[in-house]
Design a protein around this motif. Structure first.
Motif, short mmCIF file in Angstrom:
data_model
loop_
_atom_site.label_atom_id
_atom_site.label_comp_id
_atom_site.label_asym_id
_atom_site.label_seq_id
_atom_site.Cartn_x
_atom_site.Cartn_y
_atom_site.Cartn_z
N ALA A 1 -5.52 -5.59 4.92
CA ALA A 1 -6.99 -5.63 4.88
C ALA A 1 -7.58 -4.31 5.37
CB ALA A 1 -7.51 -6.80 5.71
N TRP B 1 -7.08 -1.75 2.61
CA TRP B 1 -8.07 -1.98 1.55
C TRP B 1 -9.42 -1.40 1.98
CZ3 TRP B 1 -12.78 -4.34 1.03
CH2 TRP B 1 -13.22 -4.59 -0.28
N CYS B 2 -9.76 -1.59 3.25
CA CYS B 2 -11.01 -1.08 3.79
C CYS B 2 -11.06 0.45 3.71
CB CYS B 2 -11.18 -1.56 5.22
SG CYS B 2 -12.79 -1.23 5.95
N ASN C 1 -14.56 -7.01 7.05
CA ASN C 1 -13.27 -6.64 7.61
C ASN C 1 -13.07 -7.25 8.99
OD1 ASN C 1 -11.52 -4.18 9.13
ND2 ASN C 1 -10.81 -4.80 7.11
N ILE D 1 -12.41 -10.99 8.48
CA ILE D 1 -11.06 -11.24 7.99
C ILE D 1 -10.06 -11.15 9.15
CG2 ILE D 1 -9.19 -10.26 6.60
CD1 ILE D 1 -11.35 -9.46 4.55
N ARG D 2 -10.17 -10.09 9.91
CA ARG D 2 -9.24 -9.89 11.02
C ARG D 2 -9.30 -11.05 12.03
NH1 ARG D 2 -10.71 -5.11 11.99
NH2 ARG D 2 -12.22 -5.54 13.64
N VAL E 1 -11.45 -15.23 0.83
CA VAL E 1 -11.14 -13.81 0.66
C VAL E 1 -10.03 -13.65 -0.36
CG1 VAL E 1 -10.28 -11.72 1.80
CG2 VAL E 1 -11.79 -13.28 3.06
N LYS F 1 -8.05 -10.00 -1.89
CA LYS F 1 -8.05 -8.54 -1.92
C LYS F 1 -6.75 -8.05 -2.53
CE LYS F 1 -11.86 -8.21 0.57
NZ LYS F 1 -13.14 -7.86 -0.10
#
Length: 301
Positions: A177, A180-181, A196, A199-200, A240, A242
């Motif tokens: 993630a 991706w960010c 982000n 997600i974390r 999510v 990704k």
């Protein structure tokens, strides 16, 4: 003279992960299809949208917005009594009552209960896309021919494998993630930064939030991931999804593999809204939704 005791003020506060134990059953009992009724969605985005909750008996109230507040229709208990309670609260705050996330059936119910009291505004950027789980798991027939071709091409070009999200690979997914960010301009956009962080945090609380997920590896390297949680026994909400830019077709692969391996017990898969982003809208429409769930904002006149 009969003296009636004034009701206590509704006190809204930030969600805590421990609230899931009592709040999730109330949300599931609403028998809703919309992502707003997912505890995990509310929790993940509590800071970005300033989501707050209040509880009174067996009724759950949900408020969003920092300065201008709007409210999800109450869940648990008598819904009309809950809306009346919200109306009292909004007036005590010097605000008009604004309700969000209302579907067509609830609009009709509101008009019956409160004739001409609300102005109704469609909120197309918030419409949810729901799919038959079998369609996403199997990609059957002509309408999914192109999707199957994408998977075949990806399989031809990359030795890939799927695995379910677990304690061992969760740190790798968090790192993915972050990667991706970085590919998206290091998340200079505030919404991407908020996502982000959400997600974390959600992945670190995977068990507490009842999250199910999966990832795709290419030659051992994680290149795509997804995760979600149930809205009800019939509807699963994908929060999510990704994939790294150089593995764009992995979106199609992770979508199918996750549905076929983890979600076949659900009737519908809710892949949430498109936020008005044209590319995202086309992608969601390309999977042929069984339901495009309309939502409305109701403002006190």
């Amino acid at each position: 003279m009969i003296v009636t005791q004034a009701k206590k003020e509704l006190i809204f506060r930030e969600l805590m992960v421990e609230d899931r134990e009592w709040a999730a059953p109330l949300l599931e009992g609403a028998d809703a299809l919309a992502c707003e009724y997912s505890f995990t969605t509310l929790y993940m985005w509590r800071r970005h949208y300033h989501n707050r909750i209040a509880r009174e008996g067996e009724t759950l109230y949900i408020r969003s917005g920092e300065r201008h507040h709007s409210y999800l229709l109450p869940v648990g208990g008598d819904r009309k009594a809950g809306i009346d309670r919200l109306w009292e609260h909004a007036r005590s705050q010097g605000e008009p009552l604004v309700l969000y996330g209302a579907g067509t059936a609830l609009i009709e119910q509101l008009e019956e209960w409160y004739p001409s009291a609300f102005s109704i505004e469609s909120s197309p950027n918030d419409f949810d896309y729901l799919y038959n789980s079998r369609d996403l798991a199997e990609l059957p027939g002509k309408k999914y021919h192109q999707k199957r071709n994408h998977i075949s091409a990806f399989t031809r070009d990359h030795p890939w494998s799927y695995e379910a999200l677990n304690d061992e690979n969760t740190p790798e997914v968090i790192a993915l993630a972050e990667e991706w960010c970085r590919q998206k301009g290091n998340c200079q956009d505030q919404s991407l930064r908020s996502e982000n962080c959400a997600i974390r945090e959600a992945l670190r609380l995977r068990r507490e939030l009842h999250i199910t997920g999966g990832l795709i590896r290419v030659e051992g390297r994680p290149v795509a991931f997804t995760f979600g949680s149930p809205i009800s026994g019939e509807v699963f909400d994908v929060h999510v999804e990704k994939a790294l830019a150089e593995y764009g077709a992995a979106y199609t692969v992770i979508n199918k593999e996750f549905a076929s391996r983890e979600l076949t017990s659900y009737r519908y898969i809710n892949r949430e809204n498109d936020l008005g982003i044209e590319g995202l809208r086309r992608a969601k429409q390309s999977y042929r939704p069984a339901i495009v769930l309309e939502k409305y904002v109701c403002r006190e006149k």
